[in-house]
Design a protein around this motif. Structure first.
Motif, PDB file in Angstrom:
ATOM      1  N   UNK A  22       0.822  -1.196   0.000  1.00 38.96           N
ATOM      2  CA  UNK A  22       0.000   0.000   0.000  1.00 38.96           C
ATOM      3  C   UNK A  22       0.864   1.257   0.000  1.00 38.96           C
ATOM      4  N   UNK A  23       1.968   1.233   0.700  1.00 39.69           N
ATOM      5  CA  UNK A  23       2.857   2.373   0.788  1.00 39.69           C
ATOM      6  C   UNK A  23       4.252   1.947   0.354  1.00 39.69           C
ATOM      7  N   UNK A  24       4.937   2.826  -0.335  1.00 39.19           N
ATOM      8  CA  UNK A  24       6.306   2.555  -0.741  1.00 39.19           C
ATOM      9  C   UNK A  24       7.218   3.163   0.319  1.00 39.19           C
ATOM     10  N   UNK A  25       7.833   2.322   1.121  1.00 40.65           N
ATOM     11  CA  UNK A  25       8.746   2.754   2.187  1.00 40.65           C
ATOM     12  C   UNK A  25       8.106   3.719   3.183  1.00 40.65           C
ATOM     13  N   UNK A  26       6.816   3.624   3.398  1.00 40.96           N
ATOM     14  CA  UNK A  26       6.132   4.479   4.354  1.00 40.96           C
ATOM     15  C   UNK A  26       5.419   3.613   5.381  1.00 40.96           C
ATOM     16  N   UNK A  27       5.377   4.104   6.599  1.00 40.66           N
ATOM     17  CA  UNK A  27       4.569   3.431   7.602  1.00 40.66           C
ATOM     18  C   UNK A  27       3.168   4.043   7.545  1.00 40.66           C
ATOM     19  N   UNK A  55       5.761   7.653  -3.719  1.00 41.44           N
ATOM     20  CA  UNK A  55       6.153   7.722  -2.316  1.00 41.44           C
ATOM     21  C   UNK A  55       5.216   8.599  -1.509  1.00 41.44           C
ATOM     22  N   UNK A  56       4.002   8.799  -2.026  1.00 43.86           N
ATOM     23  CA  UNK A  56       3.020   9.657  -1.374  1.00 43.86           C
ATOM     24  C   UNK A  56       1.872   8.834  -0.821  1.00 43.86           C
ATOM     25  N   UNK A  57       1.051   9.467  -0.018  1.00 41.94           N
ATOM     26  CA  UNK A  57      -0.104   8.838   0.600  1.00 41.94           C
ATOM     27  C   UNK A  57      -1.350   9.132  -0.225  1.00 41.94           C
ATOM     28  N   UNK A  73       7.030  13.345   7.841  1.00 43.33           N
ATOM     29  CA  UNK A  73       8.433  12.937   7.877  1.00 43.33           C
ATOM     30  C   UNK A  73       8.766  12.417   9.259  1.00 43.33           C
ATOM     31  N   UNK A  74       9.603  11.405   9.301  1.00 44.62           N
ATOM     32  CA  UNK A  74      10.067  10.893  10.592  1.00 44.62           C
ATOM     33  C   UNK A  74      10.953  11.933  11.243  1.00 44.62           C
TER      34      UNK A  74
END
Length: 79
Positions: A22-27, A55-57, A73-74
């Motif tokens: 669902x997400x590319x490298x995102x939590x 890389x977006x939501x 952003x973390x």
């Protein structure tokens, strides 16, 4: 009772199917951006897949705000 037990067993499996790509490298927590704080990350008529590939939501549940938006952003710890 049996139906409830079945759902409790199936929910984790269904959740993992949807969240695996669902997400590319995102939590998922990075995509919990309030509607008023969303920064557009796409273009008109962008699909969820195209948005996630950037890389977006993506969240189309709220009208009048960007559906494809930049994730949170973390925060980095600096001591």
């Amino acid at each position: 009772m049996e139906v409830r037990t079945l759902w409790l067993l199936l929910l984790p499996a269904l959740w993992s199917l949807g969240s695996a790509d669902e997400y590319v490298d995102l939590s998922p927590s990075q995509c919990q951006v309030s509607a008023e704080d969303r920064v557009d990350c796409g273009y008109s008529q962008i699909t969820e897949e195209e948005c996630n590939d950037r890389g977006c939501c993506f969240d189309s549940s709220i009208r009048g705000v960007p559906w494809c938006f930049k994730p949170l952003q973390n925060a980095e710890c600096t001591f």
